[in-house]
Motif scaffolding. Sequence first.
Motif, PDB file in Angstrom:
ATOM      1  N   ALA A 196       0.815  -1.210   0.000  1.00  0.00           N
ATOM      2  CA  ALA A 196       0.000   0.000   0.000  1.00  0.00           C
ATOM      3  C   ALA A 196       0.849   1.260   0.000  1.00  0.00           C
ATOM      4  N   ASP A 197       2.092   1.169   0.475  1.00  0.00           N
ATOM      5  CA  ASP A 197       2.986   2.327   0.499  1.00  0.00           C
ATOM      6  C   ASP A 197       3.843   2.444  -0.758  1.00  0.00           C
ATOM      7  N   GLY A 198       3.600   1.570  -1.748  1.00  0.00           N
ATOM      8  CA  GLY A 198       4.369   1.609  -2.991  1.00  0.00           C
ATOM      9  C   GLY A 198       5.693   0.891  -2.933  1.00  0.00           C
ATOM     10  N   LYS A 199       5.996   0.209  -1.839  1.00  0.00           N
ATOM     11  CA  LYS A 199       7.265  -0.509  -1.704  1.00  0.00           C
ATOM     12  C   LYS A 199       7.089  -1.978  -2.071  1.00  0.00           C
ATOM     13  N   ASN A 200       8.238  -2.649  -2.233  1.00  0.00           N
ATOM     14  CA  ASN A 200       8.247  -4.080  -2.595  1.00  0.00           C
ATOM     15  C   ASN A 200       7.552  -4.318  -3.932  1.00  0.00           C
ATOM     16  N   VAL A 201       8.008  -3.607  -4.940  1.00  0.00           N
ATOM     17  CA  VAL A 201       7.413  -3.685  -6.278  1.00  0.00           C
ATOM     18  C   VAL A 201       7.837  -4.972  -6.973  1.00  0.00           C
ATOM     19  N   VAL A 202       6.845  -5.682  -7.543  1.00  0.00           N
ATOM     20  CA  VAL A 202       7.125  -6.876  -8.331  1.00  0.00           C
ATOM     21  C   VAL A 202       6.213  -6.865  -9.548  1.00  0.00           C
ATOM     22  N   ALA A 203       6.618  -7.598 -10.595  1.00  0.00           N
ATOM     23  CA  ALA A 203       5.770  -7.733 -11.777  1.00  0.00           C
ATOM     24  C   ALA A 203       4.510  -8.503 -11.435  1.00  0.00           C
ATOM     25  N   PHE A 204       3.383  -8.073 -11.999  1.00  0.00           N
ATOM     26  CA  PHE A 204       2.114  -8.756 -11.730  1.00  0.00           C
ATOM     27  C   PHE A 204       2.019 -10.066 -12.503  1.00  0.00           C
ATOM     28  N   ASP A 205       2.427 -10.043 -13.754  1.00  0.00           N
ATOM     29  CA  ASP A 205       2.285 -11.212 -14.617  1.00  0.00           C
ATOM     30  C   ASP A 205       3.517 -12.102 -14.538  1.00  0.00           C
ATOM     31  N   THR A 206       3.287 -13.390 -14.467  1.00  0.00           N
ATOM     32  CA  THR A 206       4.386 -14.359 -14.498  1.00  0.00           C
ATOM     33  C   THR A 206       4.705 -14.794 -15.918  1.00  0.00           C
ATOM     34  N   THR A 207       3.854 -14.386 -16.880  1.00  0.00           N
ATOM     35  CA  THR A 207       4.104 -14.702 -18.290  1.00  0.00           C
ATOM     36  C   THR A 207       4.209 -13.410 -19.084  1.00  0.00           C
ATOM     37  N   THR A 208       4.904 -13.470 -20.191  1.00  0.00           N
ATOM     38  CA  THR A 208       5.090 -12.305 -21.047  1.00  0.00           C
ATOM     39  C   THR A 208       4.309 -12.498 -22.338  1.00  0.00           C
ATOM     40  N   PRO A 209       3.451 -11.527 -22.726  1.00  0.00           N
ATOM     41  CA  PRO A 209       2.702 -11.660 -23.982  1.00  0.00           C
ATOM     42  C   PRO A 209       3.644 -11.784 -25.172  1.00  0.00           C
ATOM     43  N   ALA A 210       3.242 -12.550 -26.185  1.00  0.00           N
ATOM     44  CA  ALA A 210       4.069 -12.705 -27.381  1.00  0.00           C
ATOM     45  C   ALA A 210       4.298 -11.373 -28.064  1.00  0.00           C
ATOM     46  N   VAL A 211       3.264 -10.535 -28.100  1.00  0.00           N
ATOM     47  CA  VAL A 211       3.388  -9.188 -28.669  1.00  0.00           C
ATOM     48  C   VAL A 211       3.003  -8.194 -27.568  1.00  0.00           C
ATOM     49  N   PRO A 212       3.982  -7.566 -26.920  1.00  0.00           N
ATOM     50  CA  PRO A 212       3.656  -6.644 -25.830  1.00  0.00           C
ATOM     51  C   PRO A 212       2.802  -5.481 -26.329  1.00  0.00           C
ATOM     52  N   PRO A 213       1.837  -5.034 -25.564  1.00  0.00           N
ATOM     53  CA  PRO A 213       1.021  -3.893 -25.972  1.00  0.00           C
ATOM     54  C   PRO A 213       1.849  -2.612 -25.958  1.00  0.00           C
ATOM     55  N   VAL A 214       1.409  -1.622 -26.718  1.00  0.00           N
ATOM     56  CA  VAL A 214       2.102  -0.327 -26.714  1.00  0.00           C
ATOM     57  C   VAL A 214       1.597   0.545 -25.575  1.00  0.00           C
ATOM     58  N   ASP A 215       0.436   0.194 -25.028  1.00  0.00           N
ATOM     59  CA  ASP A 215      -0.066   0.937 -23.872  1.00  0.00           C
ATOM     60  C   ASP A 215      -0.990   0.028 -23.068  1.00  0.00           C
ATOM     61  N   VAL A 216      -0.947   0.206 -21.749  1.00  0.00           N
ATOM     62  CA  VAL A 216      -1.858  -0.453 -20.817  1.00  0.00           C
ATOM     63  C   VAL A 216      -2.390   0.639 -19.889  1.00  0.00           C
ATOM     64  N   ARG A 217      -3.697   0.637 -19.634  1.00  0.00           N
ATOM     65  CA  ARG A 217      -4.272   1.695 -18.796  1.00  0.00           C
ATOM     66  C   ARG A 217      -5.610   1.225 -18.217  1.00  0.00           C
ATOM     67  N   ASP A 218      -6.212   2.098 -17.416  1.00  0.00           N
ATOM     68  CA  ASP A 218      -7.550   1.856 -16.854  1.00  0.00           C
ATOM     69  C   ASP A 218      -7.586   0.614 -15.965  1.00  0.00           C
ATOM     70  N   LEU A 219      -6.579   0.413 -15.133  1.00  0.00           N
ATOM     71  CA  LEU A 219      -6.539  -0.770 -14.279  1.00  0.00           C
ATOM     72  C   LEU A 219      -7.696  -0.752 -13.275  1.00  0.00           C
ATOM     73  N   ALA A 220      -8.339  -1.920 -13.102  1.00  0.00           N
ATOM     74  CA  ALA A 220      -9.446  -2.057 -12.153  1.00  0.00           C
ATOM     75  C   ALA A 220      -9.386  -3.437 -11.509  1.00  0.00           C
ATOM     76  N   TRP A 221      -9.251  -3.485 -10.178  1.00  0.00           N
ATOM     77  CA  TRP A 221      -9.241  -4.751  -9.450  1.00  0.00           C
ATOM     78  C   TRP A 221     -10.643  -5.348  -9.396  1.00  0.00           C
ATOM     79  N   SER A 222     -10.737  -6.650  -9.450  1.00  0.00           N
ATOM     80  CA  SER A 222     -12.001  -7.330  -9.179  1.00  0.00           C
ATOM     81  C   SER A 222     -12.331  -7.145  -7.697  1.00  0.00           C
ATOM     82  N   PRO A 223     -13.609  -7.262  -7.310  1.00  0.00           N
ATOM     83  CA  PRO A 223     -13.981  -7.047  -5.911  1.00  0.00           C
ATOM     84  C   PRO A 223     -13.217  -7.908  -4.911  1.00  0.00           C
ATOM     85  N   ASP A 224     -12.824  -9.126  -5.314  1.00  0.00           N
ATOM     86  CA  ASP A 224     -12.086  -9.988  -4.388  1.00  0.00           C
ATOM     87  C   ASP A 224     -10.581  -9.736  -4.410  1.00  0.00           C
ATOM     88  N   GLY A 225     -10.130  -8.794  -5.255  1.00  0.00           N
ATOM     89  CA  GLY A 225      -8.720  -8.432  -5.294  1.00  0.00           C
ATOM     90  C   GLY A 225      -7.822  -9.467  -5.926  1.00  0.00           C
TER      91      GLY A 225
END
Length: 497
Positions: A157-186
């Motif tokens: 919650a304090d922005g520390k201990n940053v890690v990648a969310f995805d354990t897999t890498t898309p074959a073609v990375p997107p040029v932009d990602v935005r509008d992130l929204a967590w599901s209610p169960d997180g």
Amino acid sequence: MIAATAAALALKPESRDARMLVASRGAIVAIAPDSTRTPLLPDAQDAAYSPDGTMIAFARGGDLWDANSDGSGQRKLMSTPSVEEWGPSWSPDGHTLVYSAKVDGRRQIRIVQLPTAPSVRVAPSNGEEWSPTFSSTGRLAFVSTRGGTPAIYVAGADGKNVVAFDTTTPAVPPVDVRDLAWSPDGKELAYTSEAADGTTSLVVDDGTAQVDLTTTPAADEHPVWSPTGTRIAYDDGDDNLRSIAADGTDLRELGEGQPLQWEVVPIGKPAFPNLVQRPPSGLVVTPGAHGRWLLGFTSMVDNRGPGVLRIQGTRHGRSTVMNVRQFVTLKGGLTRVLPESGELHYTVAPPHYHWHFLGFDRYELRSTGSYKLLVRDHKSGFCIADHYGIAQGVPHGPPRFLSNCAQVDPRARFVEEGSSVGYTDRYPANFHGQNLDISKVPAGNYWLVHRANSDFHLREAHYGDDAASLLVRIAWPSGHRAAPTVWTLRVCSQERC
């Protein structure tokens, strides 16, 4: 029996229902399940409900604001003319906002503690960060280019201990990602993924697999989850509001707009108080200890309604402080309880020994040029009560709050204070701290400013009349060893005029 019925009514839970916050034609509206649209915030963009659903944070003109959930009580959190701010998201405890900011042309994410605190950058890198959002479990997700291409990261919650969310890498990375929204169960994120050709798709991602909800090239964006997590609302890039089941089926047309959030929130109609600070009056100069000179004054704060100001303080265990909750009357006679509305301290200020609410009114002396703060009061707080039915232009009924705030009882565990509509909280000059030490203030013109509710712990109908002032002239005709002369040059119903 009548009293018991009234008490039961007051304790009855406030009704709750689903509401979707939508950006529509330059404003924020709330959409009910029956498709009724209620305008809330004009000239506003991104918006988000607080976890308890009683407040909304939003962006307006590149600055962050907040307001009561009915659109009243709008206030700017910070004034940042050289920084653009957008996309607020609340922490689960409702104490913190995280948001995107553009500083010197580069995006970063920042956190601000509420109700008032400095803004702090979190999760910095050599790249850019944007689209932060808190989960219901307190995880912070955001997009960053720290690895070269836009990718999603998670942190505490304090922005520390940053890690990648995805354990897999898309074959073609997107040029932009935005509008992130967590599901209610997180557990999952929905977001907009933009391809090199400019088309977008809605993606649901659990960190191990990404599922595209858009089956054909499209311009879909702004996904938000329903309160149950079974549907996702979005817009098609042309402000057409839609929703689909979380598996991509059952498309429904919902009208016009861009979805921002979809939550179950309280839907009562609150009557908040409106605290109106009157200009200082009754100026008097008195000698203090050690050759000091004190400028005393009368302060008056009206409650001009439409609702009463009612607070209760309770003390638990060995704590020496009472935690305060504000009680807001709802249409129909119910009550909304707002937690964490400040503190009561037992104050020894002879001849008064009782529990004071801190920060109800503050006093300042400021320069006329830079408006720099020169002197601040050391007042011990207030026992708010209905002693003066003199609020300007507002009729009043019989007084309701007439307690002595647990006089001479430092062991008290409960205190109720308040100000009914039409009543004024009035304190005369030098009344346990009702003054400013001007001993070292040079001769000149100054703003004497009185501010009600300066820390915003109390919810109000609006805050634009919480400050008033005098332009005063201070002179020392016989030097600083003799009393100064103070007179009023201008009276203002705002912090300066």
